[in-house]
Design a protein around this motif. Structure first.
Motif, PDB file in Angstrom:
ATOM      1  N   VAL A 169      32.408  56.560  23.913  1.00 33.32           N
ATOM      2  CA  VAL A 169      31.275  56.375  24.809  1.00 33.32           C
ATOM      3  C   VAL A 169      30.849  57.739  25.335  1.00 33.32           C
ATOM      4  CG1 VAL A 169      32.005  54.050  25.441  1.00 33.32           C
ATOM      5  CG2 VAL A 169      32.646  55.960  26.897  1.00 33.32           C
ATOM      6  N   SER A 170      29.539  57.938  25.415  1.00 36.42           N
ATOM      7  CA  SER A 170      28.996  59.231  25.837  1.00 36.42           C
ATOM      8  C   SER A 170      27.576  59.050  26.334  1.00 36.42           C
ATOM      9  CB  SER A 170      29.020  60.231  24.667  1.00 36.42           C
ATOM     10  OG  SER A 170      28.446  61.472  25.051  1.00 36.42           O
ATOM     11  N   HIS A 171      27.184  59.918  27.258  1.00 35.20           N
ATOM     12  CA  HIS A 171      25.780  59.946  27.688  1.00 35.20           C
ATOM     13  C   HIS A 171      25.002  60.979  26.883  1.00 35.20           C
ATOM     14  CE1 HIS A 171      27.499  63.345  29.935  1.00 35.20           C
ATOM     15  NE2 HIS A 171      26.292  63.860  29.890  1.00 35.20           N
ATOM     16  N   ASP A 172      25.692  61.721  26.004  1.00 32.59           N
ATOM     17  CA  ASP A 172      25.067  62.824  25.270  1.00 32.59           C
ATOM     18  C   ASP A 172      24.844  62.426  23.809  1.00 32.59           C
ATOM     19  OD1 ASP A 172      24.232  65.160  24.108  1.00 32.59           O
ATOM     20  OD2 ASP A 172      25.790  66.412  25.006  1.00 32.59           O
ATOM     21  N   PRO A 173      23.588  62.290  23.369  1.00 33.76           N
ATOM     22  CA  PRO A 173      23.324  61.944  21.971  1.00 33.76           C
ATOM     23  C   PRO A 173      23.900  62.933  20.978  1.00 33.76           C
ATOM     24  CG  PRO A 173      21.340  61.662  23.303  1.00 33.76           C
ATOM     25  CD  PRO A 173      22.344  62.370  24.165  1.00 33.76           C
ATOM     26  N   ALA A 174      24.115  64.191  21.400  1.00 32.58           N
ATOM     27  CA  ALA A 174      24.677  65.194  20.487  1.00 32.58           C
ATOM     28  C   ALA A 174      26.082  64.817  20.047  1.00 32.58           C
ATOM     29  CB  ALA A 174      24.682  66.572  21.148  1.00 32.58           C
ATOM     30  N   ASP A 175      26.855  64.196  20.934  1.00 32.62           N
ATOM     31  CA  ASP A 175      28.196  63.738  20.549  1.00 32.62           C
ATOM     32  C   ASP A 175      28.097  62.689  19.449  1.00 32.62           C
ATOM     33  OD1 ASP A 175      29.468  65.372  22.376  1.00 32.62           O
ATOM     34  OD2 ASP A 175      29.632  63.826  23.917  1.00 32.62           O
ATOM     35  N   ALA A 176      27.177  61.749  19.619  1.00 35.04           N
ATOM     36  CA  ALA A 176      27.004  60.685  18.628  1.00 35.04           C
ATOM     37  C   ALA A 176      26.532  61.244  17.294  1.00 35.04           C
ATOM     38  CB  ALA A 176      26.013  59.655  19.152  1.00 35.04           C
ATOM     39  N   GLU A 177      25.628  62.198  17.333  1.00 35.82           N
ATOM     40  CA  GLU A 177      25.139  62.814  16.096  1.00 35.82           C
ATOM     41  C   GLU A 177      26.266  63.531  15.372  1.00 35.82           C
ATOM     42  OE1 GLU A 177      21.924  65.279  17.300  1.00 35.82           O
ATOM     43  OE2 GLU A 177      20.703  63.601  18.040  1.00 35.82           O
ATOM     44  N   ALA A 178      27.117  64.218  16.127  1.00 39.22           N
ATOM     45  CA  ALA A 178      28.236  64.941  15.513  1.00 39.22           C
ATOM     46  C   ALA A 178      29.243  63.976  14.893  1.00 39.22           C
ATOM     47  CB  ALA A 178      28.930  65.811  16.552  1.00 39.22           C
ATOM     48  N   ALA A 179      29.379  62.795  15.480  1.00 43.08           N
ATOM     49  CA  ALA A 179      30.334  61.807  14.952  1.00 43.08           C
ATOM     50  C   ALA A 179      29.890  61.276  13.604  1.00 43.08           C
ATOM     51  CB  ALA A 179      30.498  60.663  15.947  1.00 43.08           C
ATOM     52  N   GLY A 180      28.589  61.155  13.405  1.00 46.63           N
ATOM     53  CA  GLY A 180      28.068  60.757  12.103  1.00 46.63           C
ATOM     54  C   GLY A 180      28.223  59.297  11.747  1.00 46.63           C
ATOM     55  N   GLY A 181      28.551  58.454  12.703  1.00 49.02           N
ATOM     56  CA  GLY A 181      28.726  57.031  12.420  1.00 49.02           C
ATOM     57  C   GLY A 181      27.662  56.182  13.095  1.00 49.02           C
ATOM     58  N   GLN A 182      27.983  54.923  13.258  1.00 46.55           N
ATOM     59  CA  GLN A 182      27.061  53.978  13.888  1.00 46.55           C
ATOM     60  C   GLN A 182      26.856  54.322  15.360  1.00 46.55           C
ATOM     61  OE1 GLN A 182      28.451  49.936  13.787  1.00 46.55           O
ATOM     62  NE2 GLN A 182      26.582  49.077  14.653  1.00 46.55           N
ATOM     63  N   ILE A 183      25.630  54.158  15.837  1.00 40.29           N
ATOM     64  CA  ILE A 183      25.298  54.438  17.225  1.00 40.29           C
ATOM     65  C   ILE A 183      24.709  53.180  17.848  1.00 40.29           C
ATOM     66  CG2 ILE A 183      23.914  55.824  18.814  1.00 40.29           C
ATOM     67  CD1 ILE A 183      23.851  58.024  16.667  1.00 40.29           C
ATOM     68  N   ILE A 184      25.262  52.790  18.981  1.00 34.90           N
ATOM     69  CA  ILE A 184      24.744  51.652  19.748  1.00 34.90           C
ATOM     70  C   ILE A 184      24.374  52.145  21.133  1.00 34.90           C
ATOM     71  CG2 ILE A 184      25.301  49.423  20.819  1.00 34.90           C
ATOM     72  CD1 ILE A 184      27.062  48.819  18.435  1.00 34.90           C
ATOM     73  N   GLU A 185      23.153  51.877  21.544  1.00 35.23           N
ATOM     74  CA  GLU A 185      22.701  52.307  22.868  1.00 35.23           C
ATOM     75  C   GLU A 185      22.819  51.156  23.848  1.00 35.23           C
ATOM     76  OE1 GLU A 185      18.891  54.456  25.084  1.00 35.23           O
ATOM     77  OE2 GLU A 185      18.801  53.983  22.932  1.00 35.23           O
ATOM     78  N   ILE A 186      23.505  51.438  24.961  1.00 33.74           N
ATOM     79  CA  ILE A 186      23.653  50.462  26.049  1.00 33.74           C
ATOM     80  C   ILE A 186      22.552  50.740  27.071  1.00 33.74           C
ATOM     81  CG2 ILE A 186      25.146  49.633  27.907  1.00 33.74           C
ATOM     82  CD1 ILE A 186      26.164  48.932  25.146  1.00 33.74           C
ATOM     83  N   ARG A 187      21.736  49.745  27.335  1.00 34.32           N
ATOM     84  CA  ARG A 187      20.595  49.945  28.219  1.00 34.32           C
ATOM     85  C   ARG A 187      20.802  49.377  29.615  1.00 34.32           C
ATOM     86  NH1 ARG A 187      16.276  51.601  25.208  1.00 34.32           N
ATOM     87  NH2 ARG A 187      16.452  51.321  22.953  1.00 34.32           N
ATOM     88  N   SER A 188      21.768  48.462  29.759  1.00 31.57           N
ATOM     89  CA  SER A 188      21.980  47.848  31.064  1.00 31.57           C
ATOM     90  C   SER A 188      22.397  48.907  32.080  1.00 31.57           C
ATOM     91  CB  SER A 188      23.068  46.770  30.980  1.00 31.57           C
ATOM     92  OG  SER A 188      23.436  46.323  32.254  1.00 31.57           O
ATOM     93  N   CYS A 189      22.068  48.699  33.356  1.00 30.95           N
ATOM     94  CA  CYS A 189      22.428  49.666  34.395  1.00 30.95           C
ATOM     95  C   CYS A 189      23.038  48.946  35.598  1.00 30.95           C
ATOM     96  CB  CYS A 189      21.230  50.507  34.830  1.00 30.95           C
ATOM     97  SG  CYS A 189      19.831  49.540  35.449  1.00 30.95           S
ATOM     98  N   GLN A 190      23.780  47.873  35.329  1.00 30.19           N
ATOM     99  CA  GLN A 190      24.344  47.112  36.442  1.00 30.19           C
ATOM    100  C   GLN A 190      25.612  47.741  37.001  1.00 30.19           C
ATOM    101  OE1 GLN A 190      22.869  44.419  37.800  1.00 30.19           O
ATOM    102  NE2 GLN A 190      21.192  44.999  36.455  1.00 30.19           N
ATOM    103  N   ALA A 191      26.402  48.351  36.123  1.00 27.40           N
ATOM    104  CA  ALA A 191      27.672  48.924  36.593  1.00 27.40           C
ATOM    105  C   ALA A 191      28.152  49.918  35.566  1.00 27.40           C
ATOM    106  CB  ALA A 191      28.718  47.845  36.829  1.00 27.40           C
ATOM    107  N   GLY A 192      29.177  50.730  35.940  1.00 26.81           N
ATOM    108  CA  GLY A 192      29.639  51.774  35.062  1.00 26.81           C
ATOM    109  C   GLY A 192      30.855  51.461  34.294  1.00 26.81           C
TER     110      GLY A 192
END
Length: 217
Positions: free
Chosen positions: A194-217
């Protein structure tokens, strides 16, 4: 050793985040989104570490075995967090040794065997030279590598990453990311990050799922 996740996390009866994905051995699933979106709660739910007032429904399955009924210590999840959380009163190798299982394949490991495993994992992250050092003398990148060695020494079957690179400067961030992803591939570990930085996800090179809810952390 594929990992199948189909979970929903609710807070006081209100669904705040869901995750449905399959992660193959050595692959990285990146769950991204802003702070407060439920990313960490989902990760803790996978590990079996999410307590009240949260409720978790669904399943986590690895190699066809449902892990959901199992306590956290039997799920064989290795976790890395933003803070390395090394014990300041222990040397580097003692920190890694602390994570080495005392029993394996039905027998008790000797102290020498456990020490050898700790040293081998330090060598894998190129920190064998620092075995006797105090954790307070390490740089940020070195600390992260020791935390990785400690996680791998626990013999996990899945790797869970909660913003483990966010405290590092860009150069160190890329270096530590490469260590983590390369060793996970070598060990055939499915990884959920889990990350707030898209660069981490790009470096991982796998599937990316974006969580949009903002109810809790």
């Amino acid at each position: 050793m594929s990992l199948e996740i189909d979970l929903a996390v609710a807070l006081r009866g209100r669904t705040m985040a869901t995750l449905k994905a399959t992660v193959e051995p050595g692959a990285v699933l990146s769950v991204i989104g802003p702070s407060g979106g439920g990313k960490t709660s989902l990760l803790l739910a996978v590990a079996g570490l999410l307590d009240a007032p949260f409720t978790v429904t669904g399943t986590v399955t690895r190699d066809g075995t449902d892990l959901t009924p199992l306590p956290p210590e039997r799920r064989r999840m290795g976790l890395m967090f933003q803070d390395a959380l090394l014990y300041p009163h222990m040397s580097v190798v003692q920190n890694v040794l602390f994570a080495v299982p005392r029993r394996e394949a039905g027998r008790r490991l000797t102290r020498a065997e456990r020490r050898a495993r700790a040293e081998a994992n330090l060598a894998r992250v190129e920190m064998g030279h620092a075995a006797a050092r105090d954790p307070d003398t390490l740089s940020g990148g070195q600390t992260s590598r020791v935390a990785l060695a400690r996680t791998l020494a626990s013999a996990p079957r899945t790797l869970l990453l909660d913003e483990p690179f966010s405290a590092l400067d860009p150069a160190l961030r890329a270096q530590v990311r490469a260590f983590v992803f390369d060793l996970a591939r070598q060990d055939g570990l499915p990884v959920v990050m889990v990350s707030h930085d898209p660069a981490d996800a790009e470096a991982a090179g796998g599937q990316i799922i974006e969580i949009r809810s903002c109810q809790a952390g």
